[in-house]
Write a protein that holds these residues in place. Structure first.
Motif, PDB file in Angstrom:
ATOM      1  N   ASP A  32       0.717  -1.283  -0.049  1.00 49.45           N
ATOM      2  CA  ASP A  32       0.070  -0.202  -0.119  1.00 49.45           C
ATOM      3  C   ASP A  32       0.749   1.377  -0.049  1.00 49.45           C
ATOM      4  OD1 ASP A  32      -2.204  -1.630   0.053  1.00 49.45           O
ATOM      5  OD2 ASP A  32      -2.619  -1.455   2.254  1.00 49.45           O
ATOM      6  N   ALA A  33       2.124   1.095  -0.051  1.00 52.38           N
ATOM      7  CA  ALA A  33       3.191   2.346   0.109  1.00 52.38           C
ATOM      8  C   ALA A  33       2.609   3.165   0.999  1.00 52.38           C
ATOM      9  CB  ALA A  33       3.162   2.968  -1.189  1.00 52.38           C
ATOM     10  N   LEU A  34       2.379   2.899   2.540  1.00 50.23           N
ATOM     11  CA  LEU A  34       2.008   3.657   3.186  1.00 50.23           C
ATOM     12  C   LEU A  34       3.265   4.066   4.545  1.00 50.23           C
ATOM     13  CD1 LEU A  34      -1.685   2.089   3.916  1.00 50.23           C
ATOM     14  CD2 LEU A  34      -0.850   4.332   2.764  1.00 50.23           C
ATOM     15  N   THR A  35       4.102   3.466   4.313  1.00 54.21           N
ATOM     16  CA  THR A  35       5.457   3.730   5.466  1.00 54.21           C
ATOM     17  C   THR A  35       6.505   4.649   4.509  1.00 54.21           C
ATOM     18  OG1 THR A  35       6.356   1.754   4.542  1.00 54.21           O
ATOM     19  CG2 THR A  35       4.860   1.719   6.439  1.00 54.21           C
ATOM     20  N   ARG A  36       7.329   5.079   5.265  1.00 56.00           N
ATOM     21  CA  ARG A  36       8.407   5.946   5.002  1.00 56.00           C
ATOM     22  C   ARG A  36       9.584   5.114   4.485  1.00 56.00           C
ATOM     23  NH1 ARG A  36       6.508   8.889   9.398  1.00 56.00           N
ATOM     24  NH2 ARG A  36       8.167   7.955  10.766  1.00 56.00           N
ATOM     25  N   SER A  37       9.741   3.996   4.815  1.00 56.35           N
ATOM     26  CA  SER A  37      10.884   2.997   4.283  1.00 56.35           C
ATOM     27  C   SER A  37      10.391   1.703   4.227  1.00 56.35           C
ATOM     28  CB  SER A  37      12.016   3.096   5.279  1.00 56.35           C
ATOM     29  OG  SER A  37      11.568   2.609   6.766  1.00 56.35           O
ATOM     30  N   ILE A 102       9.525 -14.942  32.716  1.00 61.02           N
ATOM     31  CA  ILE A 102       8.978 -15.998  31.965  1.00 61.02           C
ATOM     32  C   ILE A 102       9.084 -15.632  30.538  1.00 61.02           C
ATOM     33  CG2 ILE A 102       7.305 -16.774  33.721  1.00 61.02           C
ATOM     34  CD1 ILE A 102       5.107 -15.389  32.233  1.00 61.02           C
ATOM     35  N   PHE A 103       8.948 -16.783  29.490  1.00 61.81           N
ATOM     36  CA  PHE A 103       9.153 -16.460  28.198  1.00 61.81           C
ATOM     37  C   PHE A 103       8.015 -15.750  27.803  1.00 61.81           C
ATOM     38  CE2 PHE A 103       7.806 -17.700  23.944  1.00 61.81           C
ATOM     39  CZ  PHE A 103       9.076 -17.386  22.987  1.00 61.81           C
ATOM     40  N   GLY A 104       6.689 -15.814  28.088  1.00 56.38           N
ATOM     41  CA  GLY A 104       5.533 -15.259  27.481  1.00 56.38           C
ATOM     42  C   GLY A 104       5.583 -13.774  27.616  1.00 56.38           C
ATOM     43  N   ASP A 105       6.138 -13.257  28.682  1.00 57.94           N
ATOM     44  CA  ASP A 105       6.216 -11.950  29.084  1.00 57.94           C
ATOM     45  C   ASP A 105       7.398 -11.269  28.092  1.00 57.94           C
ATOM     46  OD1 ASP A 105       4.144 -11.569  30.844  1.00 57.94           O
ATOM     47  OD2 ASP A 105       5.585 -11.830  32.496  1.00 57.94           O
ATOM     48  N   ALA A 106       8.200 -11.893  27.878  1.00 56.09           N
ATOM     49  CA  ALA A 106       9.315 -11.445  27.067  1.00 56.09           C
ATOM     50  C   ALA A 106       8.785 -11.424  25.648  1.00 56.09           C
ATOM     51  CB  ALA A 106      10.636 -12.287  27.124  1.00 56.09           C
ATOM     52  N   ALA A 107       7.977 -12.570  25.155  1.00 52.12           N
ATOM     53  CA  ALA A 107       7.408 -12.234  23.874  1.00 52.12           C
ATOM     54  C   ALA A 107       6.340 -11.322  23.671  1.00 52.12           C
ATOM     55  CB  ALA A 107       6.972 -13.759  23.565  1.00 52.12           C
ATOM     56  N   LYS A 108       5.809 -10.953  24.521  1.00 54.51           N
ATOM     57  CA  LYS A 108       4.639  -9.991  24.546  1.00 54.51           C
ATOM     58  C   LYS A 108       5.307  -8.822  24.291  1.00 54.51           C
ATOM     59  CE  LYS A 108       0.851 -12.204  26.938  1.00 54.51           C
ATOM     60  NZ  LYS A 108       0.050 -12.321  28.084  1.00 54.51           N
ATOM     61  N   TYR A 109       6.216  -8.350  25.172  1.00 57.64           N
ATOM     62  CA  TYR A 109       7.142  -6.993  24.913  1.00 57.64           C
ATOM     63  C   TYR A 109       7.432  -6.926  23.812  1.00 57.64           C
ATOM     64  CZ  TYR A 109      10.904  -3.655  26.023  1.00 57.64           C
ATOM     65  OH  TYR A 109      11.807  -2.676  25.857  1.00 57.64           O
ATOM     66  N   PHE A 110       8.406  -7.890  23.166  1.00 57.58           N
ATOM     67  CA  PHE A 110       8.850  -7.900  21.866  1.00 57.58           C
ATOM     68  C   PHE A 110       7.800  -7.653  20.768  1.00 57.58           C
ATOM     69  CE2 PHE A 110      10.560  -9.448  17.800  1.00 57.58           C
ATOM     70  CZ  PHE A 110      11.763  -9.149  17.989  1.00 57.58           C
ATOM     71  N   SER A 111       6.866  -8.338  20.876  1.00 56.14           N
ATOM     72  CA  SER A 111       5.568  -8.412  19.834  1.00 56.14           C
ATOM     73  C   SER A 111       4.943  -6.902  19.925  1.00 56.14           C
ATOM     74  CB  SER A 111       4.554  -9.241  20.156  1.00 56.14           C
ATOM     75  OG  SER A 111       5.043 -10.437  20.372  1.00 56.14           O
ATOM     76  N   THR A 117       5.292  -1.223  17.525  1.00 56.09           N
ATOM     77  CA  THR A 117       5.446   0.419  17.962  1.00 56.09           C
ATOM     78  C   THR A 117       6.209   0.913  16.571  1.00 56.09           C
ATOM     79  OG1 THR A 117       5.094   0.330  20.373  1.00 56.09           O
ATOM     80  CG2 THR A 117       6.538   2.168  19.485  1.00 56.09           C
ATOM     81  N   PRO A 118       7.345   0.518  16.337  1.00 53.78           N
ATOM     82  CA  PRO A 118       8.110   0.856  15.405  1.00 53.78           C
ATOM     83  C   PRO A 118       7.260   0.967  13.794  1.00 53.78           C
ATOM     84  CG  PRO A 118       9.685  -0.363  16.432  1.00 53.78           C
ATOM     85  CD  PRO A 118       8.103  -0.725  16.999  1.00 53.78           C
ATOM     86  N   ILE A 119       6.246  -0.136  13.871  1.00 51.91           N
ATOM     87  CA  ILE A 119       5.622  -0.073  12.518  1.00 51.91           C
ATOM     88  C   ILE A 119       4.600   1.033  12.664  1.00 51.91           C
ATOM     89  CG2 ILE A 119       3.707  -1.274  11.274  1.00 51.91           C
ATOM     90  CD1 ILE A 119       5.116  -3.923  12.071  1.00 51.91           C
ATOM     91  N   ARG A 126       1.913   9.197  10.778  1.00 49.59           N
ATOM     92  CA  ARG A 126       2.500   8.430  11.795  1.00 49.59           C
ATOM     93  C   ARG A 126       1.433   8.185  13.011  1.00 49.59           C
ATOM     94  NH1 ARG A 126       6.743  10.380  16.467  1.00 49.59           N
ATOM     95  NH2 ARG A 126       5.062  10.990  17.395  1.00 49.59           N
ATOM     96  N   LEU A 127       1.401   7.095  13.430  1.00 51.14           N
ATOM     97  CA  LEU A 127       0.409   6.829  14.771  1.00 51.14           C
ATOM     98  C   LEU A 127       1.175   6.910  16.037  1.00 51.14           C
ATOM     99  CD1 LEU A 127      -1.657   3.776  13.233  1.00 51.14           C
ATOM    100  CD2 LEU A 127      -2.437   5.964  13.530  1.00 51.14           C
ATOM    101  N   ASP A 128       0.580   7.412  16.899  1.00 52.17           N
ATOM    102  CA  ASP A 128       1.296   7.339  18.477  1.00 52.17           C
ATOM    103  C   ASP A 128       1.534   5.988  18.914  1.00 52.17           C
ATOM    104  OD1 ASP A 128       1.427  10.209  18.458  1.00 52.17           O
ATOM    105  OD2 ASP A 128      -0.547  10.298  19.502  1.00 52.17           O
TER     106      ASP A 128
END
Length: 210
Positions: A32-37, A102-111, A117-119, A126-128
């Protein structure tokens, strides 16, 4: 602190499903060409021994800047680490970014905070960041924190933890309150909340969670 989970990788299927979702969102945004890069940065997630690897889709031999991540099982905790090449050709390897009980919390933070957030920030317009809604909210119910050196030995540090589930805790570089709010979301809520306002995401099938 003893590790309380029978399966140290509990939540891995949900994490892989979420990463597959965000990869498809990146592909849709590119179309959709909706990002700057070029947003197509996620490679295939896989388990390799004591770590879950989240590689960059960018070619390390061609890309000027790229980052590979991994979530490593370290017995009583999990660390989020990164390797790659940054500005001016600076390379880094296995740098610790955060730690979780726990792994689940690390995975949620990463996701949420590392992928979604960078997306949102790269969109036009830009979205906040989702995390902004919790900046002044303090800690959610059942969370507390104490001063404690980070697992890397860096002082000062602060450990955030669930008072009703002491095996759930985290340290991050920023020592922030908002991460606790992210960790309290379900996997379905992670997808719903962080995709709000991303029009292209409506074309992507939502993952099914166990």
């Amino acid at each position: 602190m003893e590790y309380l989970m029978n399966d140290p990788w509990d939540g891995l299927n949900n994490f892989m499903a979420t990463m597959g979702y965000w990869k498809e969102v990146q592909d849709a945004l590119f179309a959709d060409a909706l990002t700057r890069s070029d947003p197509r940065t996620l490679g295939r997630v896989y388990l390799d021994g004591d770590r879950v690897v989240i590689p960059s889709a960018l070619d390390a031999n061609q890309a000027e800047i790229y980052t590979n991540y991994s979530i490593c099982c370290e017995g009583p905790r999990f660390s989020l680490r990164k390797s790659g090449r940054g500005d001016r050709g600076h390379t880094f390897s296995n740098v610790e970014v955060a730690w979780f009980g726990i792994f689940g919390d690390a995975a949620k933070y990463f996701s949420g905070s590392i992928v979604a957030t960078p997306i949102r920030l790269a969109l036009q317009p830009r979205l906040d960041p989702v995390e902004w809604r919790w900046l002044d909210a303090g800690l959610p119910p059942n969370w507390s924190s104490i001063e404690e050196a980070k697992p890397s030995g860096i002082v000062p540090g602060r450990r955030f933890f669930r008072t009703d589930q002491p095996d759930r805790y985290y340290f991050t570089d920023a020592s922030d309150n908002v991460t606790a709010w992210v960790l309290d979301l379900t996997w379905d809520q992670i997808v719903t909340v962080f995709s709000e306002g991303i029009g292209s995401a409506a074309r992507v099938a939502r993952p099914t969670f166990s």
